[in-house]
Scaffold this active site. Structure first.
Site, short mmCIF file in Angstrom:
data_model
loop_
_atom_site.label_atom_id
_atom_site.label_comp_id
_atom_site.label_asym_id
_atom_site.label_seq_id
_atom_site.Cartn_x
_atom_site.Cartn_y
_atom_site.Cartn_z
N GLY A 1 0.84 -1.19 0.00
CA GLY A 1 0.00 0.00 0.00
C GLY A 1 0.88 1.24 0.00
O GLY A 1 2.01 1.20 0.51
N HIS B 1 -3.00 7.27 6.71
CA HIS B 1 -2.01 8.15 6.08
C HIS B 1 -2.68 9.41 5.53
O HIS B 1 -2.14 10.51 5.64
CB HIS B 1 -1.32 7.44 4.91
CG HIS B 1 -0.08 6.69 5.29
ND1 HIS B 1 0.99 7.29 5.90
CD2 HIS B 1 0.27 5.40 5.13
CE1 HIS B 1 1.95 6.40 6.10
NE2 HIS B 1 1.54 5.23 5.65
N GLN C 1 3.14 9.94 1.14
CA GLN C 1 4.41 9.22 1.26
C GLN C 1 5.34 9.46 0.09
O GLN C 1 6.51 9.06 0.12
CB GLN C 1 4.15 7.71 1.37
CG GLN C 1 3.48 7.29 2.66
CD GLN C 1 3.30 5.79 2.72
OE1 GLN C 1 2.36 5.26 2.15
NE2 GLN C 1 4.22 5.11 3.39
N CYS D 1 5.56 0.07 7.78
CA CYS D 1 5.22 1.20 6.91
C CYS D 1 6.45 1.56 6.08
O CYS D 1 7.56 1.61 6.62
CB CYS D 1 4.79 2.38 7.77
SG CYS D 1 4.41 3.86 6.82
N LEU D 2 6.25 1.80 4.80
CA LEU D 2 7.38 2.15 3.93
C LEU D 2 8.07 3.43 4.40
O LEU D 2 9.26 3.62 4.14
CB LEU D 2 6.91 2.33 2.48
CG LEU D 2 6.43 1.06 1.76
CD1 LEU D 2 5.94 1.42 0.36
CD2 LEU D 2 7.53 0.01 1.67
N HIS E 1 -4.71 1.34 7.18
CA HIS E 1 -3.38 1.95 7.25
C HIS E 1 -3.27 3.12 6.26
O HIS E 1 -2.77 4.19 6.60
CB HIS E 1 -2.32 0.87 6.95
CG HIS E 1 -0.91 1.33 7.05
ND1 HIS E 1 -0.06 0.97 8.07
CD2 HIS E 1 -0.18 2.15 6.24
CE1 HIS E 1 1.13 1.54 7.88
NE2 HIS E 1 1.08 2.26 6.77
N GLU E 2 -3.77 2.90 5.03
CA GLU E 2 -3.67 3.95 4.00
C GLU E 2 -4.61 5.13 4.30
O GLU E 2 -4.24 6.28 4.11
CB GLU E 2 -3.94 3.38 2.60
CG GLU E 2 -2.97 2.29 2.16
CD GLU E 2 -1.51 2.60 2.43
OE1 GLU E 2 -1.10 3.77 2.29
OE2 GLU E 2 -0.78 1.68 2.82
ZN LIG Z 1 2.44 3.43 5.81
#
Ligand SMILES: [Zn+2]
Length: 195
Positions: free
Chosen positions: A71, A164, A76, A118-119, A160-161
């Site tokens: 995701g 964000h 991000q 998380c990236l 999660h997204e």
């Molecule tokens: Zn994330």
């Protein structure tokens, strides 16, 4: 019927099974890391659904696959906009690609406590309680409204997204102790120039 006698010694082909149609080169964005203010502010609603937005969504998929994520939200990659992409198959199934513009949770059910990463916070994971089932409404990159229900990993990815897009990171769902520990480690990494 495949002829086993002739194929047994042949090296496995490296190519993918499905031939790929030529696609325009995609921009691979660097992932914004924790500490950048853009990650902690809500994104602006998407109002204009045009070719540029479709291109952004495609670039987001490419950037997400390059980073091996399931995701990715626009903040991000430096865009404070309410759009995210999700693909829990990591690019294996084109039908699993989901663009979420202006997504909202309309129903949530059950609870699952699972490890999450998380990236934007590479190298750190933590257990986060999320709904087991989530129904969300969103628009695709063309502006068409849809509803989709996700279970387990997909439900987690949706939550999660959407977090964000609201400027919320998974760290905020951890215990204060665990969160502070991770923050301290990141601070140290930053001082060493490794973040
Ligand atoms: Zn994330």
């Amino acid at each position: 019927m495949p002829d086993k006698s002739t194929s047994s010694d042949a090296p496995a082909p490296a190519a993918t099974e499905t031939p790929q149609a030529p696609t325009p080169a995609r921009k691979i964005y660097p992932i914004v890391k924790y500490g950048d203010a853009i990650l902690e502010k809500p994104g602006a609603p998407i109002k204009k659904f045009d070719a540029q937005l479709e291109q952004l969504a495609e670039d987001m998929f490419a950037s997400m696959y390059a980073a091996q994520g399931v995701g990715l939200a626009a903040p991000q990659i430096g865009w404070s906009l309410r759009i995210a992409v999700v693909d829990v198959t990591g690019g294996k199934n084109p039908e699993a690609r989901i663009v979420l513009a202006n997504p909202e949770i309309v129903h949530a059910e059950g609870e699952v406590r699972e490890e999450e990463g998380c990236l934007s916070i590479p190298g750190f994971r933590g257990y986060v309680l999320r709904p087991q089932f989530v129904t969300i409404k969103a628009q695709n990159a063309k502006g068409e409204a849809f509803e989709i229900r996700g279970e387990n990993l997909l439900a987690r990815a949706f939550c999660h997204e959407i977090d964000h897009l609201n400027g919320v990171l998974f760290l905020q769902h951890l215990s204060m102790l665990k969160r502070d520990l991770i923050k301290r480690k990141i601070k140290k990494l930053r001082k060493q120039g490794e973040w």
